[in-house]
Design a protein around this motif. Structure first.
Motif, PDB file in Angstrom:
ATOM      1  N   ARG A 294      44.556   3.852  41.158  1.00 48.26           N
ATOM      2  CA  ARG A 294      44.514   5.310  41.253  1.00 48.26           C
ATOM      3  C   ARG A 294      43.370   5.926  40.462  1.00 48.26           C
ATOM      4  NH1 ARG A 294      49.831   7.716  40.126  1.00 48.26           N
ATOM      5  NH2 ARG A 294      48.726   9.641  39.600  1.00 48.26           N
ATOM      6  N   GLU A 295      42.970   5.324  39.354  1.00 46.78           N
ATOM      7  CA  GLU A 295      41.866   5.893  38.569  1.00 46.78           C
ATOM      8  C   GLU A 295      40.534   5.650  39.278  1.00 46.78           C
ATOM      9  OE1 GLU A 295      40.285   8.303  35.987  1.00 46.78           O
ATOM     10  OE2 GLU A 295      42.443   7.842  35.996  1.00 46.78           O
ATOM     11  N   ALA A 296      40.323   4.434  39.773  1.00 43.21           N
ATOM     12  CA  ALA A 296      39.071   4.119  40.469  1.00 43.21           C
ATOM     13  C   ALA A 296      38.927   4.917  41.757  1.00 43.21           C
ATOM     14  CB  ALA A 296      39.006   2.622  40.763  1.00 43.21           C
ATOM     15  N   LYS A 297      40.055   5.242  42.391  1.00 48.44           N
ATOM     16  CA  LYS A 297      40.044   5.953  43.665  1.00 48.44           C
ATOM     17  C   LYS A 297      40.419   7.429  43.509  1.00 48.44           C
ATOM     18  CE  LYS A 297      41.498   1.824  46.346  1.00 48.44           C
ATOM     19  NZ  LYS A 297      40.337   1.691  47.227  1.00 48.44           N
ATOM     20  N   LYS A 298      40.383   7.940  42.303  1.00 49.32           N
ATOM     21  CA  LYS A 298      40.958   9.256  42.027  1.00 49.32           C
ATOM     22  C   LYS A 298      40.383  10.362  42.903  1.00 49.32           C
ATOM     23  CE  LYS A 298      42.194  12.318  38.211  1.00 49.32           C
ATOM     24  NZ  LYS A 298      42.250  12.463  36.738  1.00 49.32           N
ATOM     25  N   GLN A 299      39.068  10.413  43.023  1.00 50.90           N
ATOM     26  CA  GLN A 299      38.462  11.499  43.792  1.00 50.90           C
ATOM     27  C   GLN A 299      38.889  11.450  45.256  1.00 50.90           C
ATOM     28  OE1 GLN A 299      34.346  10.669  41.963  1.00 50.90           O
ATOM     29  NE2 GLN A 299      34.213  12.830  42.501  1.00 50.90           N
ATOM     30  N   LYS A 300      38.910  10.260  45.803  1.00 51.69           N
ATOM     31  CA  LYS A 300      39.296  10.142  47.208  1.00 51.69           C
ATOM     32  C   LYS A 300      40.795  10.360  47.398  1.00 51.69           C
ATOM     33  CE  LYS A 300      36.094   9.686  50.317  1.00 51.69           C
ATOM     34  NZ  LYS A 300      35.902   8.476  51.093  1.00 51.69           N
ATOM     35  N   LEU A 301      41.591   9.954  46.437  1.00 53.17           N
ATOM     36  CA  LEU A 301      43.032  10.189  46.531  1.00 53.17           C
ATOM     37  C   LEU A 301      43.343  11.682  46.533  1.00 53.17           C
ATOM     38  CD1 LEU A 301      44.484   7.347  44.281  1.00 53.17           C
ATOM     39  CD2 LEU A 301      45.160   7.811  46.649  1.00 53.17           C
ATOM     40  N   LEU A 302      42.644  12.436  45.716  1.00 55.02           N
ATOM     41  CA  LEU A 302      42.851  13.877  45.695  1.00 55.02           C
ATOM     42  C   LEU A 302      42.396  14.519  47.005  1.00 55.02           C
ATOM     43  CD1 LEU A 302      41.724  14.607  42.021  1.00 55.02           C
ATOM     44  CD2 LEU A 302      44.054  14.780  42.936  1.00 55.02           C
ATOM     45  N   GLN A 303      41.285  14.030  47.535  1.00 57.65           N
ATOM     46  CA  GLN A 303      40.786  14.524  48.821  1.00 57.65           C
ATOM     47  C   GLN A 303      41.771  14.189  49.941  1.00 57.65           C
ATOM     48  OE1 GLN A 303      36.679  13.427  49.587  1.00 57.65           O
ATOM     49  NE2 GLN A 303      37.027  13.395  51.801  1.00 57.65           N
ATOM     50  N   PHE A 304      42.282  12.979  49.918  1.00 59.07           N
ATOM     51  CA  PHE A 304      43.282  12.508  50.877  1.00 59.07           C
ATOM     52  C   PHE A 304      44.541  13.362  50.792  1.00 59.07           C
ATOM     53  CE2 PHE A 304      46.894   9.310  51.185  1.00 59.07           C
ATOM     54  CZ  PHE A 304      46.871   9.150  52.572  1.00 59.07           C
ATOM     55  N   ALA A 305      44.989  13.637  49.584  1.00 60.31           N
ATOM     56  CA  ALA A 305      46.202  14.439  49.389  1.00 60.31           C
ATOM     57  C   ALA A 305      46.058  15.812  50.027  1.00 60.31           C
ATOM     58  CB  ALA A 305      46.511  14.567  47.903  1.00 60.31           C
ATOM     59  N   GLU A 306      44.908  16.435  49.802  1.00 56.72           N
ATOM     60  CA  GLU A 306      44.711  17.798  50.294  1.00 56.72           C
ATOM     61  C   GLU A 306      44.387  17.840  51.783  1.00 56.72           C
ATOM     62  OE1 GLU A 306      42.175  21.862  49.229  1.00 56.72           O
ATOM     63  OE2 GLU A 306      41.955  20.059  47.985  1.00 56.72           O
ATOM     64  N   ASN A 307      43.450  17.002  52.239  1.00 54.88           N
ATOM     65  CA  ASN A 307      42.946  17.110  53.603  1.00 54.88           C
ATOM     66  C   ASN A 307      43.820  16.423  54.643  1.00 54.88           C
ATOM     67  OD1 ASN A 307      40.848  18.450  52.434  1.00 54.88           O
ATOM     68  ND2 ASN A 307      39.318  16.860  52.766  1.00 54.88           N
ATOM     69  N   VAL A 308      44.592  15.418  54.229  1.00 54.89           N
ATOM     70  CA  VAL A 308      45.461  14.714  55.176  1.00 54.89           C
ATOM     71  C   VAL A 308      46.902  15.192  55.068  1.00 54.89           C
ATOM     72  CG1 VAL A 308      46.378  12.454  55.868  1.00 54.89           C
ATOM     73  CG2 VAL A 308      43.953  12.697  55.251  1.00 54.89           C
ATOM     74  N   TRP A 309      47.402  15.305  53.847  1.00 56.18           N
ATOM     75  CA  TRP A 309      48.812  15.663  53.659  1.00 56.18           C
ATOM     76  C   TRP A 309      49.024  17.146  53.327  1.00 56.18           C
ATOM     77  CZ3 TRP A 309      51.986  12.444  55.657  1.00 56.18           C
ATOM     78  CH2 TRP A 309      51.734  11.074  55.631  1.00 56.18           C
ATOM     79  N   GLY A 310      47.950  17.893  53.097  1.00 56.04           N
ATOM     80  CA  GLY A 310      48.090  19.309  52.786  1.00 56.04           C
ATOM     81  C   GLY A 310      48.678  19.570  51.419  1.00 56.04           C
ATOM     82  N   LEU A 311      48.456  18.649  50.478  1.00 59.45           N
ATOM     83  CA  LEU A 311      49.015  18.756  49.139  1.00 59.45           C
ATOM     84  C   LEU A 311      47.976  19.274  48.156  1.00 59.45           C
ATOM     85  CD1 LEU A 311      50.718  15.242  49.066  1.00 59.45           C
ATOM     86  CD2 LEU A 311      51.898  17.421  49.410  1.00 59.45           C
TER      87      LEU A 311
END
Length: 384
Positions: A294-311
């Protein structure tokens, strides 16, 4: 965005009734090896459509290619090609049949045993031409140059890739998927979803086109996956599922961006040791891997959360947790469990899998090469 060169030579022939086009797609006079799996094509009308279209061609059949295509079975097909001097391969089935046919196409032109290709002891230089009629949307193998083959005798599951095994064409008729068991549709949607994630869930390189395309595919799969289970003869749903699975791994969203593939590498070990379906292993590994990385992928995880799941939350850690939870719940909603114990495996499976990873020398997995033996074991333990 990273530098890239992209070309996909596979012709896609999409839509209802398009199997009839085989008579024009395969050269006149070609001596055809028709490959397929367990024989379901004999019961759903696909075999009849294929053989009717090929009535002017010499056709030799080879069935029985497994869901995880084995070297042992495929070696028999290679011998048949050589014995009958066949010069074109038509794969009719899902990704496993297509993968197996790619191996046959390459191995048939080798003087060495074909397993040498998987061991990287010999490079593929040429292959017999092949095409496919896809019956299961999942792997994207119908329009890419990759194949994964299992050797039962040694419990190895290895891959190879070469431009010569791109299918010349792929016929995609969504109506042939209507009769598929729900489990296969579920596995296919999960497989396609994780294919997208392997190319998307890394770190940002300002590849706006690839990111937007990947996020669209993920949202489509989240939408149509459950609908495909609930409405098995909804043409539009099946068409979008089928095309999404193809686009997930035809190379387009992976150009110019870093890629991961650790989920696949670890998942292959689960299949090799315990025989779980490929998609089942991906559903087990991905949530655990995302937590670990999660730390190495943090930026993409946040982008994924917002743009895919609407979070979107003020607390980014909560946002990441919820994105991973939503991903796990999507797999579960598709009927694909996400824990090793869900499949009856003991907690000790994590240790056995870690030992297999170590034996295979897989110590630099992931987009940063930072998933070493200890990290792999931690991921397996989190997946129990």
């Amino acid at each position: 965005m990273l530098n890239f060169s992209y070309q996909n030579p596979t012709r896609i022939v999409f839509g209802a009734g398009q199997i009839a086009q085989l008579s024009q797609l395969i050269p006149a006079g070609a001596r055809v090896l028709l490959t397929y799996g367990g024989g379901s094509i004999h019961h759903n009308g696909v075999y009849q459509q294929v053989t009717s279209a090929l009535k002017q061609h010499l056709v030799v059949e080879f069935g029985g290619i497994e869901p995880n295509p084995s070297y042992e079975t495929l070696s028999k097909a290679v011998a048949l090609v050589q014995q009958e001097k066949l010069d074109f391969i038509l794969a009719v089935g899902g990704g496993s049949v297509v993968d197996g046919s790619k191996y046959i196409a390459a191995a048939a032109l080798l003087e060495l045993d074909g397993w040498a290709i998987l061991q990287n002891k010999v490079r593929v230089r040429q292959a017999l031409p092949l095409g496919c009629v896809l019956t299961l949307p999942a792997t994207g193998s119908e329009s890419n140059p990759h194949a994964v083959i299992t050797k039962k005798a040694t419990q190895e599951k290895l891959s190879f890739s070469h431009p010569s095994v791109y299918p010349q064409f792929a016929v995609l008729d969504p109506t042939v998927t209507y009769s598929l068991p729900a489990k296969q549709i579920a596995n296919g949607a999960v497989d396609a979803f994780v294919h997208v994630m392997e190319q998307y869930m890394t770190y940002p390189v300002n590849a706006a086109v690839q990111d937007a395309f990947a996020e669209s595919l993920l949202r489509i799969l989240i939408d149509v996956g459950p609908k495909a289970l609930a409405q098995p003869e909804n043409y539009d749903v099946r068409a979008n599922l089928m095309w999404s699975a193809t686009m997930a791994l035809n190379g387009l969203i992976g150009v110019g961006v870093p890629q991961d593939w650790a989920t696949h590498a670890l998942g292959h070990q689960i299949t090799a040791l315990y025989g779980l379906d490929h998609a089942q292993t991906l559903a087990v590994v991905l949530p655990a891997l995302l937590q670990h990385q999660r730390e190495a992928k943090k930026q993409k995880l946040l982008q994924f959360a917002e743009n895919v799941w609407g979070l979107k939350h003020q607390d980014p850690e909560r946002q990441i947790d919820e994105a991973i939870t939503h991903t796990r719940l999507f797999f579960e909603r598709m009927g694909v469990p996400t824990r090793l114990t869900d499949y009856g495996l003991p907690a000790s499976a994590a240790t056995e899998l870690a030992a297999k990873v170590r034996a295979a020398g897989m110590q630099q997995l992931g987009e940063h090469g930072q998933i070493d033996y200890a990290a792999s074991e931690a991921i397996f333990r989190a997946a129990v």
